[in-house]
Design a protein around this motif. Structure first.
Motif, PDB file in Angstrom:
ATOM      1  N   LEU A 147      -2.705  -1.751  -2.033  1.00  0.00           N
ATOM      2  CA  LEU A 147      -2.877  -0.154  -1.406  1.00  0.00           C
ATOM      3  C   LEU A 147      -3.116   0.941  -1.862  1.00  0.00           C
ATOM      4  O   LEU A 147      -2.864   0.851  -2.181  1.00  0.00           O
ATOM      5  CB  LEU A 147      -1.671  -0.724   0.022  1.00  0.00           C
ATOM      6  N   PHE A 148      -4.596   0.838  -1.680  1.00  0.00           N
ATOM      7  CA  PHE A 148      -4.927   2.329  -2.188  1.00  0.00           C
ATOM      8  C   PHE A 148      -5.339   3.197  -1.062  1.00  0.00           C
ATOM      9  O   PHE A 148      -6.202   3.147  -0.784  1.00  0.00           O
ATOM     10  CB  PHE A 148      -6.326   1.890  -3.437  1.00  0.00           C
ATOM     11  N   LEU A 149      -4.651   4.337  -1.485  1.00  0.00           N
ATOM     12  CA  LEU A 149      -4.669   5.203  -0.470  1.00  0.00           C
ATOM     13  C   LEU A 149      -6.229   6.593  -1.180  1.00  0.00           C
ATOM     14  O   LEU A 149      -4.748   7.419  -2.100  1.00  0.00           O
ATOM     15  CB  LEU A 149      -3.344   5.492  -0.238  1.00  0.00           C
ATOM     16  N   ASP A 150      -6.882   6.409  -1.060  1.00  0.00           N
ATOM     17  CA  ASP A 150      -7.395   7.738  -1.915  1.00  0.00           C
ATOM     18  C   ASP A 150      -8.298   8.653  -1.257  1.00  0.00           C
ATOM     19  O   ASP A 150      -7.436   8.379  -0.086  1.00  0.00           O
ATOM     20  CB  ASP A 150      -9.022   6.960  -2.284  1.00  0.00           C
ATOM     21  N   GLU A 151      -8.433   9.890  -1.748  1.00  0.00           N
ATOM     22  CA  GLU A 151      -8.200  11.128  -1.343  1.00  0.00           C
ATOM     23  C   GLU A 151      -7.366  11.296  -0.646  1.00  0.00           C
ATOM     24  O   GLU A 151      -7.392  11.955   0.919  1.00  0.00           O
ATOM     25  CB  GLU A 151      -9.669  10.916  -0.759  1.00  0.00           C
ATOM     26  N   LEU A 152      -6.026  11.493  -1.158  1.00  0.00           N
ATOM     27  CA  LEU A 152      -5.551  11.610  -0.500  1.00  0.00           C
ATOM     28  C   LEU A 152      -4.779  13.644  -0.385  1.00  0.00           C
ATOM     29  O   LEU A 152      -3.859  14.013   0.710  1.00  0.00           O
ATOM     30  CB  LEU A 152      -3.805  11.832  -1.379  1.00  0.00           C
ATOM     31  N   SER A 153      -5.327  14.425  -0.901  1.00  0.00           N
ATOM     32  CA  SER A 153      -4.939  15.305  -0.508  1.00  0.00           C
ATOM     33  C   SER A 153      -6.148  16.439   0.109  1.00  0.00           C
ATOM     34  O   SER A 153      -6.289  17.416   0.551  1.00  0.00           O
ATOM     35  CB  SER A 153      -5.265  16.840  -2.302  1.00  0.00           C
ATOM     36  N   THR A 154      -7.073  15.110   0.298  1.00  0.00           N
ATOM     37  CA  THR A 154      -7.742  15.919   1.946  1.00  0.00           C
ATOM     38  C   THR A 154      -7.491  15.361   3.236  1.00  0.00           C
ATOM     39  O   THR A 154      -8.572  15.549   3.173  1.00  0.00           O
ATOM     40  CB  THR A 154      -9.307  15.111   1.258  1.00  0.00           C
ATOM     41  N   ALA A 155      -5.909  14.791   3.095  1.00  0.00           N
ATOM     42  CA  ALA A 155      -5.669  14.324   4.300  1.00  0.00           C
ATOM     43  C   ALA A 155      -4.521  15.338   5.049  1.00  0.00           C
ATOM     44  O   ALA A 155      -4.379  16.198   4.429  1.00  0.00           O
ATOM     45  CB  ALA A 155      -4.116  13.438   4.043  1.00  0.00           C
ATOM     46  N   PRO A 156      -5.373  15.798   6.657  1.00  0.00           N
ATOM     47  CA  PRO A 156      -4.475  17.308   7.035  1.00  0.00           C
ATOM     48  C   PRO A 156      -2.801  16.752   7.307  1.00  0.00           C
ATOM     49  O   PRO A 156      -2.365  15.981   6.728  1.00  0.00           O
ATOM     50  CB  PRO A 156      -4.797  16.773   8.579  1.00  0.00           C
ATOM     51  N   PRO A 157      -1.686  17.841   7.375  1.00  0.00           N
ATOM     52  CA  PRO A 157      -1.047  17.809   7.477  1.00  0.00           C
ATOM     53  C   PRO A 157      -0.121  16.522   8.251  1.00  0.00           C
ATOM     54  O   PRO A 157       0.818  16.004   7.690  1.00  0.00           O
ATOM     55  CB  PRO A 157      -0.310  19.088   7.470  1.00  0.00           C
ATOM     56  N   ALA A 158      -0.657  16.619   9.201  1.00  0.00           N
ATOM     57  CA  ALA A 158      -0.159  15.572  10.246  1.00  0.00           C
ATOM     58  C   ALA A 158      -0.848  14.027   9.695  1.00  0.00           C
ATOM     59  O   ALA A 158      -0.158  13.471   9.872  1.00  0.00           O
ATOM     60  CB  ALA A 158      -1.266  16.046  11.492  1.00  0.00           C
ATOM     61  N   VAL A 159      -1.445  13.878   9.026  1.00  0.00           N
ATOM     62  CA  VAL A 159      -2.027  12.433   8.617  1.00  0.00           C
ATOM     63  C   VAL A 159      -1.063  12.429   7.334  1.00  0.00           C
ATOM     64  O   VAL A 159      -0.023  11.336   7.068  1.00  0.00           O
ATOM     65  CB  VAL A 159      -3.151  11.596   8.196  1.00  0.00           C
ATOM     66  N   GLN A 160      -0.509  12.872   7.299  1.00  0.00           N
ATOM     67  CA  GLN A 160       0.692  12.811   5.294  1.00  0.00           C
ATOM     68  C   GLN A 160       1.643  13.065   6.197  1.00  0.00           C
ATOM     69  O   GLN A 160       2.599  12.101   5.258  1.00  0.00           O
ATOM     70  CB  GLN A 160       0.889  14.630   4.900  1.00  0.00           C
ATOM     71  N   ALA A 161       2.621  13.501   7.129  1.00  0.00           N
ATOM     72  CA  ALA A 161       3.262  13.098   8.035  1.00  0.00           C
ATOM     73  C   ALA A 161       3.489  12.140   8.019  1.00  0.00           C
ATOM     74  O   ALA A 161       3.957  11.214   8.320  1.00  0.00           O
ATOM     75  CB  ALA A 161       3.790  14.166   9.015  1.00  0.00           C
ATOM     76  N   ALA A 162       1.954  11.138   8.725  1.00  0.00           N
ATOM     77  CA  ALA A 162       2.560  10.020   9.519  1.00  0.00           C
ATOM     78  C   ALA A 162       2.510   9.070   8.159  1.00  0.00           C
ATOM     79  O   ALA A 162       2.998   7.552   8.105  1.00  0.00           O
ATOM     80  CB  ALA A 162       0.695   9.696  10.065  1.00  0.00           C
ATOM     81  N   LEU A 163       2.054   9.396   7.260  1.00  0.00           N
ATOM     82  CA  LEU A 163       2.235   8.563   5.814  1.00  0.00           C
ATOM     83  C   LEU A 163       3.723   8.671   4.714  1.00  0.00           C
ATOM     84  O   LEU A 163       3.659   7.822   4.565  1.00  0.00           O
ATOM     85  CB  LEU A 163       1.209   9.235   4.566  1.00  0.00           C
ATOM     86  N   LEU A 164       3.857   9.081   5.550  1.00  0.00           N
ATOM     87  CA  LEU A 164       5.673   9.479   4.750  1.00  0.00           C
ATOM     88  C   LEU A 164       6.557   7.997   4.979  1.00  0.00           C
ATOM     89  O   LEU A 164       7.290   7.427   4.121  1.00  0.00           O
ATOM     90  CB  LEU A 164       6.652  10.458   5.337  1.00  0.00           C
ATOM     91  N   ARG A 165       6.359   7.509   6.395  1.00  0.00           N
ATOM     92  CA  ARG A 165       7.311   6.220   6.701  1.00  0.00           C
ATOM     93  C   ARG A 165       6.377   5.214   5.868  1.00  0.00           C
ATOM     94  O   ARG A 165       6.608   3.914   5.547  1.00  0.00           O
ATOM     95  CB  ARG A 165       7.468   5.758   7.686  1.00  0.00           C
ATOM     96  N   LEU A 166       5.425   4.784   5.198  1.00  0.00           N
ATOM     97  CA  LEU A 166       4.189   4.067   5.160  1.00  0.00           C
ATOM     98  C   LEU A 166       5.089   4.009   3.282  1.00  0.00           C
ATOM     99  O   LEU A 166       5.156   3.003   2.825  1.00  0.00           O
ATOM    100  CB  LEU A 166       3.156   4.105   5.495  1.00  0.00           C
ATOM    101  N   VAL A 167       4.773   4.940   3.212  1.00  0.00           N
ATOM    102  CA  VAL A 167       4.580   5.261   1.345  1.00  0.00           C
ATOM    103  C   VAL A 167       6.291   4.678   0.956  1.00  0.00           C
ATOM    104  O   VAL A 167       6.698   4.546   0.521  1.00  0.00           O
ATOM    105  CB  VAL A 167       4.864   6.277   0.863  1.00  0.00           C
ATOM    106  N   LEU A 168       7.457   5.288   1.624  1.00  0.00           N
ATOM    107  CA  LEU A 168       9.234   5.266   1.259  1.00  0.00           C
ATOM    108  C   LEU A 168       9.242   3.106   2.208  1.00  0.00           C
ATOM    109  O   LEU A 168      10.281   2.720   0.578  1.00  0.00           O
ATOM    110  CB  LEU A 168       9.663   6.073   1.864  1.00  0.00           C
ATOM    111  N   GLU A 169       9.441   3.249   3.427  1.00  0.00           N
ATOM    112  CA  GLU A 169       9.578   2.244   4.056  1.00  0.00           C
ATOM    113  C   GLU A 169       8.759   1.245   4.159  1.00  0.00           C
ATOM    114  O   GLU A 169       9.009  -0.282   4.200  1.00  0.00           O
ATOM    115  CB  GLU A 169       9.978   2.865   4.597  1.00  0.00           C
ATOM    116  N   ARG A 170       7.756   0.870   3.546  1.00  0.00           N
ATOM    117  CA  ARG A 170       5.941   0.028   3.876  1.00  0.00           C
ATOM    118  C   ARG A 170       5.939  -0.205   5.203  1.00  0.00           C
ATOM    119  O   ARG A 170       5.745  -1.334   5.534  1.00  0.00           O
ATOM    120  CB  ARG A 170       6.894  -0.515   2.954  1.00  0.00           C
ATOM    121  N   ARG A 171       6.577   0.754   6.276  1.00  0.00           N
ATOM    122  CA  ARG A 171       6.139   0.470   7.451  1.00  0.00           C
ATOM    123  C   ARG A 171       4.994   0.765   8.305  1.00  0.00           C
ATOM    124  O   ARG A 171       4.917   2.371   7.490  1.00  0.00           O
ATOM    125  CB  ARG A 171       7.586   1.017   8.156  1.00  0.00           C
TER     126      ARG A 171
END
Length: 412
Positions: free
Chosen positions: A122-146
């Motif tokens: 899974l390639f999450l591209d352009e991560l630094s252009t994601a707004p804070p709300a999207v970054q917050a939603a990514l927390l569980r995906l990156v850590l727990e794979r959910r």
């Protein structure tokens, strides 16, 4: 009829153009030492999320595609900045009886495909252009794979890419919680690799070969290294950077130290180079703590100062200058903690041995410190004369004794 012939000619031209494009894309790979590619594959093998930092056009996306091909993993690319938070946290789906069954969070199609395949990159591209709300939603995906109610299978690896804020389109600083979940690798182009790759041959990405016989030793070594350093330097356990810009990179926390421990074990079992290990640990806990960990691993196999003081004549001193300096400093510190005349004289014997077998400048600082530890009733050993050409120890020892006598007199 003429119009039909013209269309046929144009279609033929496009086919020829397609053939030329295919020929340009027909490349091969070769085994080639590439430390940054080796660091990436090692982190992927360790099942840790990786974040590649680099300027636009540096080849991050191409490296991920080549890695997926080499590892025979289906590549799923998700541009984080063009998605909504619900695309990662799940979309609510109202069922027949939400009061009793609840409202499940349905995952997006790409997550369903990955789960069905059972494996993938899974390639999450352009991560630094994601707004804070999207970054917050990514927390569980990156850590727990959910993703919503779906848990990605263990065969899925996560790699992200980002441009520095200065070169990102409408870039954001990475949030500290999200940054602390990644192994940060700085991607740079290698001139020779680019030239040879444009010529048709790119370096081959391969998973590291772990020696099964080294696994228990690797785990023991990694635990000793990380736990030993943190026991000696408790302030390194958690150190959130004060500057916002640095919070978006690697910094030490219990979570990132756990990742550093795993990477150290994998690097040891794979017998990787020190350069690769340095890249990985500094990309996990930051430059300062990472370099301290590397220095600590060097010192783990150094001889015990007490063993050296017990038998100076049989002492073995490392050849490498920094390690030899660490041994001599450790011996002097051992004498400082328990100052006894026999131990003080044994330390001088070790310094003489170090002078005879290595660089003289390594003896200066420990000799000066050792001279200052002399008690007033301790005679200066004859071995000091052999060091007189390096430091004027006799005068320093006398002055130290005079200071000690003066302090003792004022105390009375």
């Amino acid at each position: 009829m003429l119009e039909f012939s013209s269309r046929t000619a144009h279609a033929g031209d496009l086919e020829v153009a397609a053939d030329l494009i295919a020929m340009l894309g027909d490349t091969t790979t070769e085994p080639r030492a590439d430390p940054q590619l080796e660091a990436l594959t090692l982190a992927v093998a360790a099942d840790l999320p990786v974040l590649l930092w680099g300027e636009p056009g540096i080849g991050k996306t191409a490296a991920l595609q080549q890695l997926a091909d080499a590892l025979d993993l289906p590549l799923t690319t998700v541009i984080a900045s063009v998605h909504e938070p619900s695309d990662f946290s799940g979309l609510p789906v109202v069922g027949d009886d939400p009061a009793t069954q609840g409202v499940p969070m349905a995952p997006p199609d790409w997550a369903v495909r990955l789960a069905a395949a059972g494996r993938g990159l899974l390639f999450l591209d352009e991560l630094s252009t994601a707004p804070p709300a999207v970054q917050a939603a990514l927390l569980r995906l990156v850590l727990e794979r959910r993703v919503g109610a779906l848990r990605l299978p263990p065969g899925v690896r996560i790699v992200a890419a980002a441009n520095p804020r200065s070169s990102a389109a409408d870039g954001w600083e990475l949030s500290a919680p999200l940054a602390n979940r990644f192994v940060h690798l700085w991607w740079a182009h290698d001139h020779d690799v680019v030239v040879r790759g444009l010529g048709g041959t790119w370096p081959r990405a391969t998973l590291p070969r772990l020696d099964p016989e080294l696994l228990p030793q690797a785990v023991t070594f990694a635990r000793r290294a990380v736990c030993g350093l943190l026991a000696a330097r408790p302030t390194l356990v958690h150190r959130l950077p004060s500057e916002e810009t640095r919070r978006g990179g690697p910094w030490p926390s219990p979570r990132s130290w756990e990742m550093a421990l795993r990477l150290t074990a994998f690097a040891t079992a794979a017998n990787t180079s020190r350069e690769v290990l340095s890249t990985l640990v500094r990309g996990t806990v930051g430059d300062g703590p990472g370099l301290e960990l590397l220095a600590w691993t060097d010192r783990m196999d150094l001889p015990d100062p007490e063993t050296l003081l017990a038998d100076p004549a049989a002492a073995f001193l490392p050849e490498r200058g920094d390690l030899r300096q660490a041994v001599l400093d450790g011996v002097v510190e051992a004498v400082r903690r328990r100052p006894e005349r026999a131990r003080w004289e044994a330390a001088w014997a070790l310094l003489v041995r170090a002078l005879e077998t290595g660089a003289p400048d390594l003896v200066v600082v420990p000799a000066s410190t050792l001279a200052a530890l002399r008690h007033a009733d301790w005679e200066v050993p004859a071995s000091i004369e052999r060091l007189a050409g390096v430091v004027s120890l006799g005068g320093q020892a006398d002055r130290a004794a005079a200071r000690i006598t003066a302090v003792a007199g004022r105390g009375r």
